[in-house]
Design a protein around this motif. Structure first.
Motif, short mmCIF file in Angstrom:
data_model
loop_
_atom_site.label_atom_id
_atom_site.label_comp_id
_atom_site.label_asym_id
_atom_site.label_seq_id
_atom_site.Cartn_x
_atom_site.Cartn_y
_atom_site.Cartn_z
N PRO A 1 31.41 77.37 48.75
CA PRO A 1 31.95 76.72 48.02
C PRO A 1 31.79 77.79 46.28
N ASP B 1 33.82 86.75 51.22
CA ASP B 1 35.54 87.39 49.75
C ASP B 1 34.89 88.29 49.54
N HIS C 1 38.02 78.69 57.76
CA HIS C 1 37.48 77.87 57.74
C HIS C 1 38.47 76.85 58.41
N LEU D 1 39.61 83.32 54.19
CA LEU D 1 38.46 82.38 53.90
C LEU D 1 39.14 81.48 54.38
N GLY D 2 40.04 80.92 53.99
CA GLY D 2 39.97 78.91 54.21
C GLY D 2 41.18 78.84 55.16
N LEU E 1 31.88 82.44 54.63
CA LEU E 1 31.30 81.42 55.61
C LEU E 1 30.27 82.02 56.66
N ASP F 1 29.53 76.32 55.00
CA ASP F 1 30.53 77.53 54.01
C ASP F 1 29.79 77.07 52.98
N VAL G 1 30.49 75.60 61.04
CA VAL G 1 30.41 76.83 59.91
C VAL G 1 29.71 76.10 58.79
N ASN H 1 36.62 74.90 62.03
CA ASN H 1 36.47 73.33 61.84
C ASN H 1 37.51 72.55 62.94
N LEU I 1 24.27 81.57 52.66
CA LEU I 1 24.51 80.93 53.94
C LEU I 1 23.67 81.04 55.20
N ARG J 1 38.14 76.55 47.60
CA ARG J 1 37.85 77.91 47.85
C ARG J 1 36.55 78.15 48.24
N TYR J 2 36.70 79.29 48.83
CA TYR J 2 35.01 79.76 49.65
C TYR J 2 34.70 81.19 48.82
#
Length: 143
Positions: free
Chosen positions: A94, A18, A79, A75-76, A123, A92, A90, A83, A33, A119-120
């Protein structure tokens, strides 16, 4: 490691964070990550390095890791697309992961949020170069 993770060709590893994260939280998210991606894909770790004195050093990732930035909305979207993509694993992170230092509390909070509403902070994308390139096209380096 999942069956999907085992079957993926390890050509590229990218972390997307982010863009609003301050440096310390970004470093934490990237470390979390990367550690999880390395556990899921032991093949990401290269052979040990040996210096001129003959001292061995742990192997590092031979394909490198780009650390990129995106908005929370991006990011969403990444993701969801990752996927649905073949050849991409992936990992992730959160946002709730930086709201507590108690992993049990973290798990309990995430368990109450439907997948589409998570929300992330970031990733990690591991897998085929072409598939990942499509997902992160035009993303800039973090920072």
């Amino acid at each position: 490691m999942t069956e999907q993770a085992e079957s993926i060709r390890l050509e590229r590893c990218v972390i997307v964070l982010d863009e609003q994260l301050p440096a310390g939280r970004a470093a934490n998210a990237a470390a979390v990550l990367a550690l999880t991606a390395g556990q899921r894909h032991p093949g990401l770790v290269g052979l040990p390095l040996t210096d001129a004195s003959g001292q061995a050093h742990p192997g590092l990732i031979p394909i490198g890791i780009a650390v990129l930035s995106a908005t929370e909305e991006e990011l969403g979207a990444i993701h969801r697309q990752a996927n649905a993509s073949e050849g991409v694993d992936v990992v992730d992170f959160p946002v709730q992961g930086q709201m507590t230092t108690n992993y049990g509390e973290f798990m309990a909070v995430v368990a109450q949020i439907p997948a589409g509403e998570l929300r992330y902070l970031g990733l990690a994308l591991v897998g085929q170069k072409k598939a990942i390139a499509k997902l992160v096209a035009k993303k800039k380096l973090f920072g």
